[in-house]
Design a protein around this motif. Structure first.
Motif, short mmCIF file in Angstrom:
data_model
loop_
_atom_site.label_atom_id
_atom_site.label_comp_id
_atom_site.label_asym_id
_atom_site.label_seq_id
_atom_site.Cartn_x
_atom_site.Cartn_y
_atom_site.Cartn_z
N HIS A 131 0.43 9.22 -7.27
CA HIS A 131 -0.71 8.31 -7.40
C HIS A 131 -1.98 9.06 -7.05
O HIS A 131 -1.98 9.93 -6.18
CB HIS A 131 -0.54 7.10 -6.49
N ALA A 132 -3.05 8.67 -7.69
CA ALA A 132 -4.31 9.37 -7.47
C ALA A 132 -4.78 9.28 -6.03
O ALA A 132 -5.50 10.16 -5.55
CB ALA A 132 -5.39 8.80 -8.40
N TYR A 133 -4.36 8.21 -5.32
CA TYR A 133 -4.83 8.03 -3.96
C TYR A 133 -3.87 8.61 -2.93
O TYR A 133 -4.12 8.51 -1.74
CB TYR A 133 -5.05 6.55 -3.68
N ASP A 134 -2.76 9.17 -3.39
CA ASP A 134 -1.79 9.74 -2.45
C ASP A 134 -2.18 11.17 -2.16
O ASP A 134 -1.96 12.06 -2.98
CB ASP A 134 -0.38 9.67 -3.04
N LEU A 135 -2.78 11.38 -1.02
CA LEU A 135 -3.26 12.71 -0.64
C LEU A 135 -2.27 13.42 0.27
O LEU A 135 -2.65 14.19 1.14
CB LEU A 135 -4.62 12.59 0.06
N GLY A 136 -0.99 13.13 0.07
CA GLY A 136 0.02 13.74 0.93
C GLY A 136 0.19 13.00 2.23
O GLY A 136 0.89 13.45 3.12
N LEU A 137 -0.46 11.84 2.36
CA LEU A 137 -0.40 11.06 3.60
C LEU A 137 0.51 9.85 3.48
O LEU A 137 0.63 9.07 4.41
CB LEU A 137 -1.81 10.60 3.99
N GLY A 138 1.15 9.68 2.33
CA GLY A 138 2.03 8.53 2.15
C GLY A 138 1.28 7.22 2.03
O GLY A 138 1.80 6.18 2.36
N LEU A 139 0.01 7.27 1.56
CA LEU A 139 -0.80 6.06 1.50
C LEU A 139 -0.97 5.53 0.09
O LEU A 139 -1.88 4.76 -0.19
CB LEU A 139 -2.18 6.33 2.12
N ALA A 140 -0.13 5.94 -0.84
CA ALA A 140 -0.22 5.42 -2.19
C ALA A 140 0.09 3.92 -2.19
O ALA A 140 0.98 3.47 -1.48
CB ALA A 140 0.76 6.15 -3.11
N PRO A 141 -0.65 3.14 -2.99
CA PRO A 141 -0.42 1.68 -3.00
C PRO A 141 0.99 1.28 -3.42
O PRO A 141 1.41 0.15 -3.16
CB PRO A 141 -1.45 1.18 -4.02
N ASP A 142 1.72 2.17 -4.10
CA ASP A 142 3.07 1.81 -4.54
C ASP A 142 4.15 2.57 -3.77
O ASP A 142 5.30 2.60 -4.18
CB ASP A 142 3.23 2.07 -6.04
N ARG A 143 3.80 3.20 -2.68
CA ARG A 143 4.77 3.94 -1.89
C ARG A 143 5.03 3.21 -0.57
O ARG A 143 4.13 3.10 0.26
CB ARG A 143 4.30 5.36 -1.60
N PRO A 144 6.24 2.73 -0.32
CA PRO A 144 6.53 2.01 0.93
C PRO A 144 6.38 2.91 2.16
O PRO A 144 6.74 4.09 2.12
CB PRO A 144 7.99 1.57 0.76
N LEU A 145 5.85 2.35 3.21
CA LEU A 145 5.76 3.05 4.49
C LEU A 145 6.78 2.51 5.47
O LEU A 145 7.44 3.26 6.19
CB LEU A 145 4.36 2.89 5.08
N TYR A 146 6.93 1.16 5.53
CA TYR A 146 7.93 0.58 6.42
C TYR A 146 8.42 -0.75 5.86
O TYR A 146 7.84 -1.32 4.93
CB TYR A 146 7.37 0.39 7.84
N MET A 147 9.51 -1.23 6.44
CA MET A 147 10.01 -2.56 6.13
C MET A 147 10.07 -3.35 7.42
O MET A 147 10.62 -2.87 8.42
CB MET A 147 11.40 -2.49 5.50
N MET A 148 9.50 -4.54 7.41
CA MET A 148 9.48 -5.40 8.59
C MET A 148 9.98 -6.78 8.20
O MET A 148 9.62 -7.30 7.14
CB MET A 148 8.08 -5.48 9.17
N TYR A 149 10.82 -7.36 9.06
CA TYR A 149 11.38 -8.67 8.75
C TYR A 149 10.45 -9.81 9.15
O TYR A 149 9.74 -9.73 10.16
CB TYR A 149 12.73 -8.84 9.44
N THR A 150 10.46 -10.86 8.34
CA THR A 150 9.73 -12.07 8.68
C THR A 150 10.40 -12.75 9.87
O THR A 150 11.54 -12.44 10.21
CB THR A 150 9.70 -13.05 7.49
#
Length: 408
Positions: free
Chosen positions: A46-65
């Motif tokens: 993704h254009a915004y993924d600068l190697g920091l894992g911050l792409a809008p379509d890249r998961p960082l974590y999963m948290m339960y409701t």
């Protein structure tokens, strides 16, 4: 790099070996410890993924409701969503690098995670209370580390009133985040007056990385049912079941959108489609908005009580109990009723040394709210079931039997 409590060392070692562990459903909800949640989804360029894992379509974590109205679901959050949420939180609270967070909320809950992320965003410091620390130990930690902000739920912070919280004329706490929209802002008055700390209420969900709205204490007093205005990164509207926007004052479902909304629920496409339909996050909360964009919370759609064709919002009934000086805690729910379909049942915890009869409670309700909203059954209990941050588990109350001796 992995950070984990030593108690979970065995799980981490197993995850490295590719194992999948069965864990307690109370903590993991879906029954499986998903060791490969992120590995199963290949990173997308993704254009915004600068190697920091911050792409809008890249998961960082999963948290339960929290699962207060059903089975908890795993929310997949992108790194960009977490960053947007943290920045919006820090910007609204005017946090600087001098901020010191007293972190008492568990990091498996979105409130705890969002606040720590906000500290990273502003360059502040996070101080973590121990898992087994009581209120006195946490107060000592607050003073020792000079903590300036927290979101300590009432079971922790309210006992501080009797523990000499202001020492040598000083209370380092200057910001306190509490609840909003439940009609009980007066419960936080001592924080503003005795501690000289700023109280801010908020509303949000796991699905949007935490708080989505905030309201200052003066506005909480003027509008006790309000959840406030949205943070800079969030939009809010009210929709009907078909996805149509409703005018100011009309009751419907509070809906949110913005860069902090989740990617979807883990392995639950049906629930994901339902929650993200019509281009908005369907919160499942009923409410209204006024002409100024001020939101008002009525309650969870799944907790709505329908009695004799009329709608009863549990929070409205709870608020009447909150004004009774003999009541320490109270909550209501819907129970089956042959005549009306559902009836309101209240569970009441009395303060030590106080008494209150069902007849007296019924008399107090007269003139407060409409007759069909009054509890038809009242059960006195020692405590109410709540989740780790104090949210009432109404489903557990609904499952309890109704006895003839509980009639109001």
């Amino acid at each position: 790099m992995t950070f984990a409590n030593p108690r979970f060392a065995a799980l981490i070692e197993g995850a490295a070996a590719g194992e999948v562990h069965q864990v307690d459903e109370h903590h993991a909800a879906d029954g499986l410890f998903e060791t490969a949640a992120l590995a199963a989804l290949p990173p997308a360029p993704h254009a915004y993924d600068l190697g920091l894992g911050l792409a809008p379509d890249r998961p960082l974590y999963m948290m339960y409701t929290s699962g207060t109205t059903g089975r908890p679901k795993g929310c997949l959050q992108a790194g960009s969503a977490v960053a947007a949420s943290a920045l919006g939180f820090a910007q609204h609270r005017r946090f600087t690098a001098d901020e010191v967070l007293l972190s008492v909320n568990p990091l498996f809950h979105v409130v705890g995670m969002q606040q720590v992320a906000a500290m990273l965003a502003c360059g502040g410091t996070s101080v973590f209370a121990g898992r087994d620390d009581d209120s006195a130990a946490i107060l000592e930690l607050l003073h020792r580390e000079g903590c300036t902000t927290t979101s300590a739920f009432p079971t922790i912070s309210f006992p501080w009133q009797a523990m000499n919280p202001v020492r040598d004329g000083r209370m380092p706490l200057t910001n306190y985040t509490g609840g909003a929209g439940m009609g009980r802002p007066q419960m936080y008055e001592f924080i503003e007056t005795d501690w000289d700390a700023r109280v801010v209420g908020g509303y949000g969900q796991t699905e949007i990385c935490g708080f989505a709205t905030f309201i200052d204490y003066p506005d909480m007093l003027e509008h006790p049912r309000s959840i406030g205005w949205t943070l800079p990164h969030v939009e809010m509207t009210v929709l009907d079941p078909e996805g149509n926007h409703l005018p100011p004052g009309a009751e419907g479902e509070l809906c949110l959108r913005g860069p902090a909304v989740m990617l979807g629920y883990w392995r639950n496409p049906e629930a994901s489609a339902a929650a993200l339909g019509h281009g908005w996050l369907r919160t499942g909360d009923l409410g209204t908005m006024d002409e100024r964009g001020l939101g008002y919370l009525l309650g969870r759609a799944k907790e709505l009580i329908k009695t004799g064709g009329e709608n009863v919002y549990p929070a409205e009934v709870d608020a009447v109990f909150a004004a009774m000086p003999e009541v320490a805690d109270a909550g209501c729910c819907g129970v089956p009723d042959r005549q009306w379909g559902e009836a309101v049942k209240a569970f009441v915890v009395l303060k030590p040394g106080h008494t209150l009869t069902r007849a007296e409670i019924t008399a107090r309700f007269k003139g407060q709210i409409a007759g069909y909203k009054r509890p038809r059954y009242i059960e006195f209990v020692d405590s109410l079931p709540r989740d780790p941050i104090g949210k009432l588990l109404r489903q557990e109350l609904s499952a309890r039997p109704v006895g003839p001796d509980q009639a109001a």
